[in-house]
Scaffold this motif. Sequence first.
Motif, PDB file in Angstrom:
ATOM      1  N   GLN A 129       0.838  -1.190   0.000  1.00  0.00           N
ATOM      2  CA  GLN A 129       0.000   0.000   0.000  1.00  0.00           C
ATOM      3  C   GLN A 129       0.877   1.245   0.000  1.00  0.00           C
ATOM      4  O   GLN A 129       2.042   1.197   0.401  1.00  0.00           O
ATOM      5  N   GLU A 130       0.292   2.334  -0.489  1.00  0.00           N
ATOM      6  CA  GLU A 130       0.976   3.627  -0.551  1.00  0.00           C
ATOM      7  C   GLU A 130       2.307   3.509  -1.299  1.00  0.00           C
ATOM      8  O   GLU A 130       3.366   3.887  -0.803  1.00  0.00           O
ATOM      9  N   VAL A 131       2.224   3.014  -2.518  1.00  0.00           N
ATOM     10  CA  VAL A 131       3.405   2.846  -3.362  1.00  0.00           C
ATOM     11  C   VAL A 131       3.291   3.789  -4.557  1.00  0.00           C
ATOM     12  O   VAL A 131       2.226   3.903  -5.170  1.00  0.00           O
ATOM     13  N   LEU A 132       4.397   4.464  -4.883  1.00  0.00           N
ATOM     14  CA  LEU A 132       4.471   5.333  -6.055  1.00  0.00           C
ATOM     15  C   LEU A 132       5.427   4.718  -7.067  1.00  0.00           C
ATOM     16  O   LEU A 132       6.587   4.430  -6.742  1.00  0.00           O
ATOM     17  N   ILE A 133       4.948   4.526  -8.300  1.00  0.00           N
ATOM     18  CA  ILE A 133       5.787   4.045  -9.403  1.00  0.00           C
ATOM     19  C   ILE A 133       5.679   5.090 -10.504  1.00  0.00           C
ATOM     20  O   ILE A 133       4.624   5.231 -11.135  1.00  0.00           O
ATOM     21  N   ALA A 134       6.756   5.845 -10.745  1.00  0.00           N
ATOM     22  CA  ALA A 134       6.656   7.007 -11.634  1.00  0.00           C
ATOM     23  C   ALA A 134       7.916   7.187 -12.467  1.00  0.00           C
ATOM     24  O   ALA A 134       9.034   6.915 -12.015  1.00  0.00           O
ATOM     25  N   ASN A 135       7.713   7.656 -13.690  1.00  0.00           N
ATOM     26  CA  ASN A 135       8.806   8.078 -14.585  1.00  0.00           C
ATOM     27  C   ASN A 135       9.803   6.963 -14.884  1.00  0.00           C
ATOM     28  O   ASN A 135      10.990   7.224 -15.096  1.00  0.00           O
ATOM     29  N   ASN A 136       9.348   5.740 -14.906  1.00  0.00           N
ATOM     30  CA  ASN A 136      10.224   4.624 -15.245  1.00  0.00           C
ATOM     31  C   ASN A 136      10.059   4.261 -16.719  1.00  0.00           C
ATOM     32  O   ASN A 136       8.999   4.469 -17.316  1.00  0.00           O
ATOM     33  N   THR A 137      11.112   3.698 -17.297  1.00  0.00           N
ATOM     34  CA  THR A 137      11.061   3.162 -18.656  1.00  0.00           C
ATOM     35  C   THR A 137      11.282   1.658 -18.568  1.00  0.00           C
ATOM     36  O   THR A 137      12.306   1.206 -18.052  1.00  0.00           O
ATOM     37  N   ILE A 138      10.300   0.896 -19.070  1.00  0.00           N
ATOM     38  CA  ILE A 138      10.326  -0.558 -18.922  1.00  0.00           C
ATOM     39  C   ILE A 138      10.017  -1.186 -20.275  1.00  0.00           C
ATOM     40  O   ILE A 138       9.020  -0.831 -20.915  1.00  0.00           O
ATOM     41  N   HIS A 139      10.864  -2.113 -20.702  1.00  0.00           N
ATOM     42  CA  HIS A 139      10.609  -2.766 -21.986  1.00  0.00           C
ATOM     43  C   HIS A 139      11.220  -4.162 -22.014  1.00  0.00           C
ATOM     44  O   HIS A 139      12.081  -4.505 -21.211  1.00  0.00           O
ATOM     45  N   HIS A 140      10.728  -4.969 -22.953  1.00  0.00           N
ATOM     46  CA  HIS A 140      11.191  -6.339 -23.155  1.00  0.00           C
ATOM     47  C   HIS A 140      11.106  -7.163 -21.872  1.00  0.00           C
ATOM     48  O   HIS A 140      12.083  -7.756 -21.416  1.00  0.00           O
ATOM     49  N   SER A 141       9.913  -7.186 -21.289  1.00  0.00           N
ATOM     50  CA  SER A 141       9.599  -8.031 -20.142  1.00  0.00           C
ATOM     51  C   SER A 141       8.271  -8.724 -20.429  1.00  0.00           C
ATOM     52  O   SER A 141       7.532  -8.324 -21.332  1.00  0.00           O
ATOM     53  N   VAL A 142       7.948  -9.765 -19.656  1.00  0.00           N
ATOM     54  CA  VAL A 142       6.632 -10.379 -19.824  1.00  0.00           C
ATOM     55  C   VAL A 142       5.559  -9.387 -19.398  1.00  0.00           C
ATOM     56  O   VAL A 142       4.622  -9.098 -20.144  1.00  0.00           O
ATOM     57  N   SER A 143       5.680  -8.839 -18.197  1.00  0.00           N
ATOM     58  CA  SER A 143       4.813  -7.745 -17.748  1.00  0.00           C
ATOM     59  C   SER A 143       5.688  -6.547 -17.426  1.00  0.00           C
ATOM     60  O   SER A 143       6.671  -6.678 -16.685  1.00  0.00           O
ATOM     61  N   GLY A 144       5.332  -5.400 -17.968  1.00  0.00           N
ATOM     62  CA  GLY A 144       6.104  -4.211 -17.629  1.00  0.00           C
ATOM     63  C   GLY A 144       5.928  -3.858 -16.165  1.00  0.00           C
ATOM     64  O   GLY A 144       6.883  -3.816 -15.391  1.00  0.00           O
ATOM     65  N   ILE A 145       4.667  -3.615 -15.762  1.00  0.00           N
ATOM     66  CA  ILE A 145       4.315  -3.349 -14.366  1.00  0.00           C
ATOM     67  C   ILE A 145       3.188  -4.302 -13.998  1.00  0.00           C
ATOM     68  O   ILE A 145       2.163  -4.351 -14.688  1.00  0.00           O
ATOM     69  N   ALA A 146       3.365  -5.056 -12.923  1.00  0.00           N
ATOM     70  CA  ALA A 146       2.352  -6.015 -12.478  1.00  0.00           C
ATOM     71  C   ALA A 146       1.989  -5.717 -11.030  1.00  0.00           C
ATOM     72  O   ALA A 146       2.870  -5.612 -10.168  1.00  0.00           O
ATOM     73  N   LEU A 147       0.679  -5.573 -10.754  1.00  0.00           N
ATOM     74  CA  LEU A 147       0.200  -5.193  -9.424  1.00  0.00           C
ATOM     75  C   LEU A 147      -0.814  -6.233  -8.954  1.00  0.00           C
ATOM     76  O   LEU A 147      -1.782  -6.534  -9.662  1.00  0.00           O
ATOM     77  N   TYR A 148      -0.603  -6.759  -7.741  1.00  0.00           N
ATOM     78  CA  TYR A 148      -1.463  -7.802  -7.191  1.00  0.00           C
ATOM     79  C   TYR A 148      -1.880  -7.430  -5.770  1.00  0.00           C
ATOM     80  O   TYR A 148      -1.032  -7.146  -4.917  1.00  0.00           O
ATOM     81  N   GLU A 149      -3.190  -7.414  -5.526  1.00  0.00           N
ATOM     82  CA  GLU A 149      -3.735  -7.271  -4.179  1.00  0.00           C
ATOM     83  C   GLU A 149      -3.085  -6.110  -3.425  1.00  0.00           C
ATOM     84  O   GLU A 149      -2.532  -6.268  -2.335  1.00  0.00           O
ATOM     85  N   THR A 150      -3.153  -4.958  -4.027  1.00  0.00           N
ATOM     86  CA  THR A 150      -2.538  -3.767  -3.446  1.00  0.00           C
ATOM     87  C   THR A 150      -3.572  -2.657  -3.315  1.00  0.00           C
ATOM     88  O   THR A 150      -4.627  -2.673  -3.959  1.00  0.00           O
ATOM     89  N   THR A 151      -3.236  -1.667  -2.491  1.00  0.00           N
ATOM     90  CA  THR A 151      -4.159  -0.571  -2.211  1.00  0.00           C
ATOM     91  C   THR A 151      -3.401   0.747  -2.199  1.00  0.00           C
ATOM     92  O   THR A 151      -2.255   0.813  -1.734  1.00  0.00           O
ATOM     93  N   ASP A 152      -4.054   1.771  -2.709  1.00  0.00           N
ATOM     94  CA  ASP A 152      -3.533   3.137  -2.631  1.00  0.00           C
ATOM     95  C   ASP A 152      -2.186   3.259  -3.344  1.00  0.00           C
ATOM     96  O   ASP A 152      -1.187   3.682  -2.760  1.00  0.00           O
ATOM     97  N   LEU A 153      -2.178   2.895  -4.616  1.00  0.00           N
ATOM     98  CA  LEU A 153      -0.988   3.033  -5.448  1.00  0.00           C
ATOM     99  C   LEU A 153      -1.169   4.185  -6.423  1.00  0.00           C
ATOM    100  O   LEU A 153      -2.289   4.515  -6.816  1.00  0.00           O
ATOM    101  N   THR A 154      -0.044   4.759  -6.837  1.00  0.00           N
ATOM    102  CA  THR A 154      -0.042   5.726  -7.931  1.00  0.00           C
ATOM    103  C   THR A 154       0.960   5.246  -8.972  1.00  0.00           C
ATOM    104  O   THR A 154       2.147   5.082  -8.674  1.00  0.00           O
ATOM    105  N   ILE A 155       0.459   5.019 -10.182  1.00  0.00           N
ATOM    106  CA  ILE A 155       1.301   4.574 -11.297  1.00  0.00           C
ATOM    107  C   ILE A 155       1.203   5.666 -12.354  1.00  0.00           C
ATOM    108  O   ILE A 155       0.187   5.790 -13.042  1.00  0.00           O
ATOM    109  N   ARG A 156       2.244   6.487 -12.494  1.00  0.00           N
ATOM    110  CA  ARG A 156       2.109   7.631 -13.390  1.00  0.00           C
ATOM    111  C   ARG A 156       3.381   7.880 -14.203  1.00  0.00           C
ATOM    112  O   ARG A 156       4.496   7.623 -13.765  1.00  0.00           O
ATOM    113  N   ASP A 157       3.151   8.396 -15.407  1.00  0.00           N
ATOM    114  CA  ASP A 157       4.217   8.913 -16.279  1.00  0.00           C
ATOM    115  C   ASP A 157       5.291   7.874 -16.592  1.00  0.00           C
ATOM    116  O   ASP A 157       6.459   8.224 -16.793  1.00  0.00           O
TER     117      ASP A 157
END
Length: 584
Positions: A181-209
């Motif tokens: 909970q209360e996790v910020l994921i921002a301004n990252n560059t992600i490529h050539h993965s199975v999942s770029g960003i994967a979120l499971y059973e989480t609360t109050d996240l911000t995934i931006r830019d």
Amino acid sequence: MLFVILGKTLRSRPIVLCLILTLILNTNIQSHHVAVITSSSNYMTSSDIVLPVWMQDLQEHDPIEILSDADFEDQGWPGNGSESNPFIIENLLIRSEYTSIMIRNTTKHFEVRRCHLTRPDSVLGGGPAVSFRNVTNGHAINNIINGTAYGLLIRNSTGVVVTDNTVYDTMFSGVEVDWAQEVLIANNTIHHSVSGIALYETTDLTIRDNRVYRCHTGVFLTDVHSSNILGNTIWRNILGLDLAIGNSIITNNSIYWNAEFGIRVSTGIASNMVYGNRIGWNGVHNAEDNSNSTGWDDGLGTGNSWNDYNGTGQYPVPGSSAGLDRWPLVLVDNAAPVVDQPLDMDFEFGSKGLMLRWNTSDEFPNSYQIMVNGLWVEEGTWIDQTITFLLDDLQNGTHTLRLRLWDAQGNYAESYVSVHVSEAEPPMISNPPDIEYVVGGSGYNITWIPEDAYPESYGIFINGTLSESGEWNGSAILVSVDGLNAGLYNFMLVVFDDPGQNATDTVLVRVRAQTGTPPPDTLGVVLLLFGVGVVGFVITFSILYTSTPYLMRFRREDDSEDPEEIQVAIEELQEDRSETGRSV
């Protein structure tokens, strides 16, 4: 396109036993809007590309394991764990077949920053590069992660920040967050993965830019609540955004040119709200909704922009749920990409580090290709506003370079540059005079002044044997010739430039032997007593050393207060008839 998964599902997540993933993304040109190109000077060298300071000063380090707050201090990491002075782990290169940095059961503030985390070349798979478990107040900032099973794996944690990282070539997720909970994921560059960003059973996240491309799934969410996914660019994946159970807000994202779906909502109780996004040019459908309660607008008059919306009425979202965007907009991109026109270039063959640079822009950049003399030599995903091409391998002659850019709509722009590579001039070297001195002499040097536009290295040979070598940066080259035994020496300088051309110069050094024992610093004091008026006395000195002329001093002392001193150079003394000396 072939994507095969063998295995079973745990918590709606596949355990991958065999993965064959081939992305074949064709350039589907739907229209031909060609940009007007303006001229600019974009002639640069590799010195213009300034690497971040932390990339120039990485220290190799063993994997790090921190299992309590006390470990930060015990292991000597700087900081005190407060918000204003966190513990710092930085500027490290860690190659690990398992986990490079593992931090568990901590509450202190800390930062992992400016590290390159990867695996040994011969090792496949392994663990996550960074693992935070049961962590509060942890930050991962501006790291480069590649070749690992996971990039960053965050579990059972609170108050974690993941920003400005580059993650690629991971077997599973670039960034994965579980039960947090209360996790910020921002301004990252992600490529050539199975999942770029994967979120499971989480609360109050911000995934931006974030920028996510060339993955199987760009962003995957299941059982994610009270979270915001906004401002991300998700393109050129198989699936763009994959949603399941949850009640998050997805807004202001650009989701385009994904091979199957831009957004897919799987079966489940999903109360996510999707509005204000730009969704277009995706393969099967721009969106598919198989849930029972996903909202495709904000309920207040704002829907999404769709490239396949006909401009009339509501936008029906394909899928079993019969979802509707009640306030859709037409996503139109009739503007061709913008690319400036670099000036033609002319340089000598063998010049290193010269690059051609194009400045580009587009709302929905997609792909690019570079052609040299009619042959495609480079292609890829159009990611950055600046596209560069290294010119080191061009041979003598005139070459035509062509850049073509496509956006998601299929609009394109082209730029042509003529590059002339001329035959390089060889280095030039000054010709210092030959040197001659007597054994024991000092202060004798050879100073060569070589010149070349692209200096590289030099070598100094003495009588045909290499004595000294090193890098040549274009400055003068000085060598001392003191301390040699009697004899004739051939000093030869060879300088090389980047194209491999060379020049040489030779200086002869003759060292003559001594013919006697060197005189003392003074010849002693001779006291002569004779009466007033006596004449005809002759003082004779024998000089048994034929090196540099010495100076003789004669002093006459009488009753006066200031003695008179007479200096006579040896050359001025009257020669006697002997072969060994001179007399006065």
